[in-house]
Write an enzyme that holds these catalytic residues in place. Structure first.
Site, PDB file in Angstrom:
ATOM      1  N   LYS A  18      12.756 -82.903  60.671  1.00  0.00           N
ATOM      2  CA  LYS A  18      13.484 -84.031  60.078  1.00  0.00           C
ATOM      3  C   LYS A  18      14.973 -83.715  60.017  1.00  0.00           C
ATOM      4  CE  LYS A  18       9.831 -85.655  56.926  1.00  0.00           C
ATOM      5  NZ  LYS A  18       9.723 -87.030  57.463  1.00  0.00           N
ATOM      6  N   ARG A  56      -1.393 -88.047  58.162  1.00  0.00           N
ATOM      7  CA  ARG A  56      -2.626 -88.622  58.716  1.00  0.00           C
ATOM      8  C   ARG A  56      -3.535 -87.545  59.286  1.00  0.00           C
ATOM      9  NH1 ARG A  56       0.984 -92.400  62.463  1.00  0.00           N
ATOM     10  NH2 ARG A  56       2.219 -92.203  60.561  1.00  0.00           N
TER      11      ARG A  56
HETATM   12  N1  BES Z   1       6.181 -87.865  54.493  1.00  0.00           N
HETATM   13  C1  BES Z   1       6.672 -88.639  55.584  1.00  0.00           C
HETATM   14  C2  BES Z   1       6.882 -90.110  55.213  1.00  0.00           C
HETATM   15  C3  BES Z   1       8.092 -90.390  54.367  1.00  0.00           C
HETATM   16  C4  BES Z   1       9.342 -90.436  54.953  1.00  0.00           C
HETATM   17  C5  BES Z   1       7.954 -90.694  53.049  1.00  0.00           C
HETATM   18  C6  BES Z   1      10.448 -90.741  54.182  1.00  0.00           C
HETATM   19  C7  BES Z   1       9.052 -91.011  52.282  1.00  0.00           C
HETATM   20  C8  BES Z   1      10.307 -91.031  52.846  1.00  0.00           C
HETATM   21  C9  BES Z   1       5.661 -88.599  56.737  1.00  0.00           C
HETATM   22  O1  BES Z   1       4.984 -87.417  56.891  1.00  0.00           O
HETATM   23  C10 BES Z   1       6.440 -88.842  57.973  1.00  0.00           C
HETATM   24  O2  BES Z   1       7.241 -88.015  58.314  1.00  0.00           O
HETATM   25  N2  BES Z   1       6.184 -89.959  58.629  1.00  0.00           N
HETATM   26  C11 BES Z   1       6.874 -90.312  59.797  1.00  0.00           C
HETATM   27  C12 BES Z   1       5.887 -90.914  60.746  1.00  0.00           C
HETATM   28  C13 BES Z   1       6.431 -91.076  62.141  1.00  0.00           C
HETATM   29  C14 BES Z   1       6.665 -89.732  62.773  1.00  0.00           C
HETATM   30  C15 BES Z   1       5.426 -91.882  62.938  1.00  0.00           C
HETATM   31  C16 BES Z   1       7.975 -91.291  59.425  1.00  0.00           C
HETATM   32  O3  BES Z   1       7.760 -92.123  58.540  1.00  0.00           O
HETATM   33  O4  BES Z   1       9.051 -91.206  60.001  1.00  0.00           O
HETATM   34 MN    MN Z   2       6.075 -86.058  58.071  1.00  0.00          MN
END
Ligand code: BES
Ligand code: MN
Ligand code: ZN
Length: 499
Positions: free
Chosen positions: A272, A351
């Site tokens: 990230k 997931r």
């Molecule tokens: N934990 C994150 C989701 C999240 C992101 C929650 C920002 C709260 C704030 C999750 O594991 C994630 O990274 N999801 C990705 C999915 C994508 C790679 C399809 C996302 O939301 O960017």
């Molecule tokens: Mn994630």
């Protein structure tokens, strides 16, 4: 915050502060000694009756049977009174007492104060408002925090439905303390609240009502939980699958409540951006909701509930980190039910851990219904902001019962569609499924749910994406900032409605 129910019927005693609610054109009955004063204070317009507005009157020293100070919290127009406004008014009352500098105070509630809301729900909202409003996260600091004021209240109700109201207060205390516990665990930094810590918090609940068991990495290997293990590979923190079992005698039905417990989500190799990455400490708020629910169940939260149902909580706990051993984009892993998954993005890890937790739940408990809670997608914040969690699933009645529970808790759930077309999006050329749907489709939140749907078979299932509601919502008196302890109260309402 400690709440005591004062069931006495005598008129006011000489306390430091008594707080009553104030609505337009209504005079709270504070007993004969104060009737004239109350009448004048209202008539002169010195008592603010707008919602959440406060007024304080010093009654001086000497007079017996009178509080030293009298506080009012405005309720606003009687027609607009609902559980949310009562919860907020109670939180304002607590904060009034805290800023008045008193150690303890009386809260006077009159039957007229809760308008069309029933006495039980009003009692719950009052207790929740005070306890949740008083909550502060105590960060680890060098100096011990100063003792705070306004942390003790005696609630007194006048009206016919006193017993109902007091039962509501008792349940509200259980629900709010469970939410506070969830907030505390959720707010802790990732190095302190790791998967082992989550498992320890669960084990504290092991007792007469709740049995707790923890599956370790070696158990996951034996069970072939390749999806969960794949996520944990890049971290030195051992993953845990925590099982909490509330199993009352005579239960004929079983439900499973599954929580995503990523104690930190760096994204893994699909790392990230660094801005706000610290917020990924909150990526275990699904687990926090399950922990909170089971604290409530352990503390008598099902007293007076409709039916006897076995409730099993599962927490899939892991840390998602980049490392030489971490899984890579393109890797293919196999979940315990045999489904193969192409990990196209290591940041879609929630997931993956849930895939094995859901498959394990279905296989082990053959539940009648499953609900999972997860901070699964940033996309749900784009869709719904911080005001509602997204809900999707495979059974409309099941989804409806959760939406109703959310409404009772004032934690709104909003349904998004989940169709076969969405499920097609997560099929892969290199495995059965891919863990993302490819950017061109959009519908990121639904894609997450579509992926999960493959691991529940025919079991009635709902997925709640709490990424928007778990933290960062607007301040509302009983929530200030940081982790919200979201969905604990919703889940308790839902469990109490099961039969
Ligand atoms: N934990 C994150 C989701 C999240 C992101 C929650 C920002 C709260 C704030 C999750 O594991 C994630 O990274 N999801 C990705 C999915 C994508 C790679 C399809 C996302 O939301 O960017
Ligand atoms: Mn994630
Ligand atoms: Zn995550």
């Amino acid at each position: 915050m400690k709440i005591r129910i004062d069931s006495s019927t005598v008129s006011l005693s000489r306390s430091e502060l008594a707080v009553a609610f104030a609505a337009p054109r209504a005079r709270p009955d504070l007993g004969p000694a104060l009737t004239e004063f109350v009448e004048r204070a209202f008539a002169t317009g010195d008592v603010a009756t707008d919602a959440r507005k406060t007024s304080v009157f010093h009654r001086g020293v000497g007079a017996k049977g009178e509080p030293k100070r009298l506080g009012f919290v405005g309720l606003g127009d009687r027609k607009s009174i609902d559980t949310e406004s009562i919860r907020r008014a109670a939180a304002v009352a607590q904060s009034l007492a805290e800023s008045a500098g008193v150690a303890s105070f009386d809260l006077l509630v009159d039957a007229a104060d809760h308008g069309a809301v029933d006495a039980f729900a009003a009692g719950m909202a009052v207790a929740e408002g005070m306890i949740l409003g008083a909550y502060r996260y105590e960060p680890p600091r060098k100096e011990k925090p100063k003792a705070r004021k306004g942390q003790s209240a005696a609630i007194r109700y006048s009206g016919k439905a006193k017993a109902e109201f007091e039962r509501g207060v008792k349940l509200g205390v259980i629900a709010a303390e469970a939410t506070v516990h969830a907030r505390d665990v959720e707010n802790m930094p990732g190095n302190l609240a790791n998967p082992t810590y989550l498992a320890k918090q669960a084990q504290r609940l092991n007792g007469a009502k709740v049995k707790v068991k923890v599956l370790e990495k070696k158990d996951m290997e034996r069970l072939k939980m390749g999806a969960l293990l794949g996520v944990a590979r890049g971290s030195v923190e051992a993953p845990k699958l925590v099982l909490l079992d509330y199993h009352p005698a005579g239960a004929k039905r079983t439900v499973c409540v599954v929580g995503k417990g990523l104690t930190f989500d760096s994204g893994g190799i699909s790392i990230k951006p660094s801005g706000k990455m610290d917020e990924m400490r909150y990526d275990m708020c699904g687990a926090g909701a399950v922990l909170g629910l089971f604290q409530a169940l352990a503390k008598g939260g099902m007293a007076g509930a409709k039916g006897k149902v076995r409730i099993v909580g599962l927490i899939a706990a892991a840390e998602n980190m980049p490392d030489a051993a971490a899984q890579k984009p393109g890797d293919v892993v196999r979940a315990m039910d045999g489904t193969t998954i192409e990990v196209l993005n290591t940041d879609a890890e929630g997931r993956l851990v849930l895939a094995d937790a859901l498959a394990y739940a279905v296989k082990t408990y053959a539940p009648d219904q499953i609900v999972d809670l997860a901070t699964l997608t940033g996309a749900v914040i784009v869709a719904l902001g911080h005001e509602a969690a997204g809900i999707m699933g495979n059974d409309e009645g099941h989804i409806r019962s959760l939406i109703d529970a959310g409404a009772a808790a004032d934690e709104p759930l909003w349904q998004l569609p989940l169709w076969d077309a969405h499920k097609e999006q997560v099929k892969s050329k290199f495995a059965d499924l891919a863990n993302i749907n490819g950017g061109h489709h959009g519908n990121g939140t639904i894609a997450g749910a579509a992926f999960l749907s493959f691991f529940v078979g025919d079991t009635k299932w709902a997925h709640i994406d709490i990424a928007g509601t778990a933290w960062g919502g607007r301040a509302r008196d009983y929530y200030k900032s940081g982790a919200a302890g979201t969905a604990v109260r919703t889940l308790l309402h839902w469990c109490r409605g099961l039969r």
